[in-house]
Structure formats: structure tokens, C-alpha cells
Write a protein that holds these residues in place. Structure first.
Motif, PDB file in Angstrom:
ATOM      1  N   GLY A  88       0.851  -1.187   0.000  1.00  0.00           N
ATOM      2  CA  GLY A  88       0.000   0.000   0.000  1.00  0.00           C
ATOM      3  C   GLY A  88       0.881   1.228   0.000  1.00  0.00           C
ATOM      4  N   ASP A  89       0.269   2.382   0.064  1.00  0.00           N
ATOM      5  CA  ASP A  89       1.027   3.629   0.144  1.00  0.00           C
ATOM      6  C   ASP A  89       1.386   3.882   1.602  1.00  0.00           C
ATOM      7  N   GLU A  90       2.669   4.044   1.873  1.00  0.00           N
ATOM      8  CA  GLU A  90       3.159   4.276   3.230  1.00  0.00           C
ATOM      9  C   GLU A  90       2.630   5.602   3.771  1.00  0.00           C
ATOM     10  N   SER A  91       2.166   5.585   5.018  1.00  0.00           N
ATOM     11  CA  SER A  91       1.727   6.792   5.717  1.00  0.00           C
ATOM     12  C   SER A  91       2.455   6.844   7.053  1.00  0.00           C
ATOM     13  N   PRO A  92       3.014   8.002   7.417  1.00  0.00           N
ATOM     14  CA  PRO A  92       3.871   8.047   8.605  1.00  0.00           C
ATOM     15  C   PRO A  92       3.151   7.891   9.950  1.00  0.00           C
ATOM     16  N   GLY A  93       1.941   8.394  10.092  1.00  0.00           N
ATOM     17  CA  GLY A  93       1.289   8.354  11.391  1.00  0.00           C
ATOM     18  C   GLY A  93       2.043   9.189  12.417  1.00  0.00           C
ATOM     19  N   TRP A  94       1.672   9.030  13.693  1.00  0.00           N
ATOM     20  CA  TRP A  94       2.269   9.801  14.787  1.00  0.00           C
ATOM     21  C   TRP A  94       3.608   9.183  15.159  1.00  0.00           C
ATOM     22  N   GLN A  95       4.654   9.994  15.208  1.00  0.00           N
ATOM     23  CA  GLN A  95       5.995   9.480  15.488  1.00  0.00           C
ATOM     24  C   GLN A  95       6.502   9.810  16.887  1.00  0.00           C
ATOM     25  N   ASP A  96       5.782  10.645  17.631  1.00  0.00           N
ATOM     26  CA  ASP A  96       6.211  11.004  18.988  1.00  0.00           C
ATOM     27  C   ASP A  96       5.564  10.055  19.995  1.00  0.00           C
ATOM     28  N   ILE A 134      -2.389  11.091  22.752  1.00  0.00           N
ATOM     29  CA  ILE A 134      -3.621  11.033  23.549  1.00  0.00           C
ATOM     30  C   ILE A 134      -4.001  12.428  24.030  1.00  0.00           C
ATOM     31  N   SER A 135      -3.026  13.197  24.461  1.00  0.00           N
ATOM     32  CA  SER A 135      -3.283  14.572  24.913  1.00  0.00           C
ATOM     33  C   SER A 135      -3.829  15.433  23.773  1.00  0.00           C
ATOM     34  N   LEU A 136      -3.259  15.293  22.592  1.00  0.00           N
ATOM     35  CA  LEU A 136      -3.738  16.037  21.420  1.00  0.00           C
ATOM     36  C   LEU A 136      -5.177  15.651  21.088  1.00  0.00           C
ATOM     37  N   ALA A 137      -5.474  14.365  21.150  1.00  0.00           N
ATOM     38  CA  ALA A 137      -6.836  13.894  20.871  1.00  0.00           C
ATOM     39  C   ALA A 137      -7.825  14.429  21.899  1.00  0.00           C
ATOM     40  N   ALA A 138      -7.426  14.460  23.158  1.00  0.00           N
ATOM     41  CA  ALA A 138      -8.316  14.963  24.222  1.00  0.00           C
ATOM     42  C   ALA A 138      -8.641  16.443  24.012  1.00  0.00           C
ATOM     43  N   LYS A 139      -7.680  17.201  23.514  1.00  0.00           N
ATOM     44  CA  LYS A 139      -7.919  18.621  23.227  1.00  0.00           C
ATOM     45  C   LYS A 139      -8.787  18.800  21.978  1.00  0.00           C
TER      46      LYS A 139
END
Length: 133
Positions: free
Chosen positions: A15-23, A29-34
């Protein structure tokens, strides 16, 4: 009818590579909660964002319901905020309502895309043929 080859290609083919979250997982989780306060989340790895191949009538129906012609499959659940899925299980979402580089939102859950994943196209039948017993 969906063939075993279609499912195999969807789950394990190129498939086409996607980087996703690297940190860190905690930062995601904090970013999602905000971004989505109070919404259930599910952190996943080895994920596949599936662009569904739909005909014009199906596209119109999905658009009318404010749904994307996309779903998410993940080979590994890392953490589910509501304990619906245990770590190590696989999961397939319902239709998405929004998507970004690190998150895939459905009506009830935000899937947090940890690490590299893939983007692939598949038929509705192939994508939704995977069901937990």
C-alpha cells in the motif's frame, strides 16, 4: 463475493506508506483529548486506512449521512479508552466522519494512528467482511 486473495491483499499486500504519529503515545492522547474532548479513543499500530471504492449511488448515500467512503483496520490495538478492545487485538472501524494524518474519527471513536501505517483502496465488501466472532 469477496475472495481470499482480496482479503489477503488488503491485510498484507503493498500500500502507500503513511507516517502516522511518530512522537510519544501520551502526546498523541493529549492532542486527541484537546481536539475531541470527551470522545472515546483507541490507540492503534500497524494500521491501514482503507479508501472504499464506491459507485455514485453509494457515494451519494454516504455523503447524505455525512460519512466518508473510508474505514480503518488496525492489526494491533495499543489502548482503548473504554476497554472495548484489549491490547493486541485487531479492530476495524465503521465509516469515518473525519480524518487527519494522525487521527481517524468515526461517530463514536477517534482512532489514534501511532507509528507508520498504510493507505489502500478496497471494495465495501472486502473492507467490511472482517468481523470479530
Amino acid at each position: 463475493m469477496v475472495t481470499l486473495n482480496e482479503i489477503s491483499q488488503l491485510l498484507y499486500g503493498a500500500g502507500d506508506e503513511s507516517p502516522g504519529w511518530q512522537d510519544s503515545e501520551e502526546e498523541l492522547i493529549s492532542l486527541a483529548a484537546k481536539t475531541f474532548p470527551g470522545k472515546a479513543f483507541c490507540v492503534v499500530r500497524q494500521w491501514i486506512l482503507i479508501d472504499l471504492t464506491v459507485n455514485p449511488d453509494e457515494q451519494e448515500k454516504l455523503s447524505g449521512l455525512c460519512l466518508l467512503p473510508a474505514t480503518l483496520f488496525a492489526h494491533e490495538v495499543v489502548l482503548d479508552s473504554r476497554n472495548r478492545f484489549q491490547p493486541g487485538m485487531w479492530v476495524r472501524s465503521n465509516f469515518g466522519i473525519s480524518s487527519s494524518a494522525y487521527m481517524f474519527e468515526t461517530k463514536r471513536t477517534v482512532y489514534l494512528l501511532l507509528g507508520a501505517g498504510q493507505r489502500k483502496a478496497a471494495s465495501l465488501a472486502a473492507a467490511f467482511s472482517m468481523k470479530a466472532c
